[in-house]
Enzyme design. Structure first.
Site, PDB file in Angstrom:
ATOM      1  N   GLY A 180       0.713  -1.026   0.004  1.00 20.41           N
ATOM      2  CA  GLY A 180       0.140  -0.005  -0.004  1.00 20.41           C
ATOM      3  C   GLY A 180       0.611   1.477   0.020  1.00 20.41           C
ATOM      4  O   GLY A 180       0.425   2.308  -0.462  1.00 20.41           O
ATOM      5  N   ASP A 238      -4.645   2.328  10.958  1.00 16.85           N
ATOM      6  CA  ASP A 238      -6.002   2.030  11.295  1.00 16.85           C
ATOM      7  C   ASP A 238      -6.056   1.461  12.829  1.00 16.85           C
ATOM      8  O   ASP A 238      -5.909   2.092  13.678  1.00 16.85           O
ATOM      9  CB  ASP A 238      -6.657   0.889  10.388  1.00 16.85           C
ATOM     10  N   LYS A 251      -6.344   6.926  10.797  1.00 16.37           N
ATOM     11  CA  LYS A 251      -7.861   6.577  11.116  1.00 16.37           C
ATOM     12  C   LYS A 251      -8.032   6.126  12.677  1.00 16.37           C
ATOM     13  O   LYS A 251      -8.079   5.133  13.038  1.00 16.37           O
ATOM     14  CB  LYS A 251      -8.393   5.576  10.290  1.00 16.37           C
ATOM     15  N   ASP A 290      -6.108  -1.045  -0.619  1.00 11.89           N
ATOM     16  CA  ASP A 290      -6.958  -2.204  -1.621  1.00 11.89           C
ATOM     17  C   ASP A 290      -7.905  -2.537  -0.740  1.00 11.89           C
ATOM     18  O   ASP A 290      -8.270  -2.441   0.432  1.00 11.89           O
ATOM     19  CB  ASP A 290      -6.166  -3.188  -2.125  1.00 11.89           C
TER      20      ASP A 290
END
Length: 180
Positions: A44, A103, A131, A159
């Site tokens: 990523g 995250d 996040k 993704d």
């Protein structure tokens, strides 16, 4: 065609480019004369890292790790699997992890702790997206481009089942795409 699966654009390509320029200027100051190793977390981080390094005006080295905690779904499994480690000895080196998103924080907390055990001179984290609502462990990025709400996002390296990484922006994936 891919746009049909996107509920809304959260961060545009232009916004990402500007954030990378700003962060690159900051990293140039913070790492001048330190020759840090930027460690991209595959897959990523590739688009963000490629954009970011163009704006860092000091010597850097790059390396990559492949680490997984999602296994094709929408929620982190909590199990960290190192598929590819760095190729360089990081003892005594300044390390900057470059990540697409923080995250749950589990992956980066484990990596940060591991690199401290490997005696890196410093270990810091730069992320395109943060996040915080998804966090399950205590960890903060040292450099954050964008803080986002707790929505499932794709694009610019992020993704869903290996798709959507090639979108030139960060978008919120329509729920019907991943709830089937």
């Amino acid at each position: 065609m891919l746009e049909n699966d996107i509920k809304k654009v959260l961060v545009s390509h232009d916004e990402i480019t500007e954030a990378a320029k700003k962060l690159g200027a900051q990293l140039t100051k913070d790492y001048a004369g330190k020759n840090p190793i930027l460690v991209g977390i595959l897959k990523g981080s590739i688009p963000f890292m490629a954009e970011l390094v163009k704006h860092i005006d000091t010597h850097i080295e790059m390396d990559f790790m492949m680490v997984s905690s999602y296994h094709g779904g929408t929620a982190s499994s909590g199990v960290i699997n190192i598929k590819q480690d760095v190729t360089q000895d990081i003892k005594g080196r300044h390390v900057l992890f470059v990540e697409d998103i923080i995250d749950t924080g589990q992956t980066l907390k484990n990596l940060r702790d591991m690199f401290k055990e490997r005696e890196a001179a410093s270990v810091k984290i730069a992320t395109l997206l943060d996040k915080p609502e998804g966090r399950v462990v205590e960890i903060e990025a040292d450099y954050t481009c964008f803080t986002i709400p707790n929505e499932f996002v794709v694009g610019y390296g992020l993704d869903y089942k290996e798709n959507y990484r090639n979108l030139p922006y960060i978008g919120v994936l329509k729920e019907e795409v991943y709830s089937n």
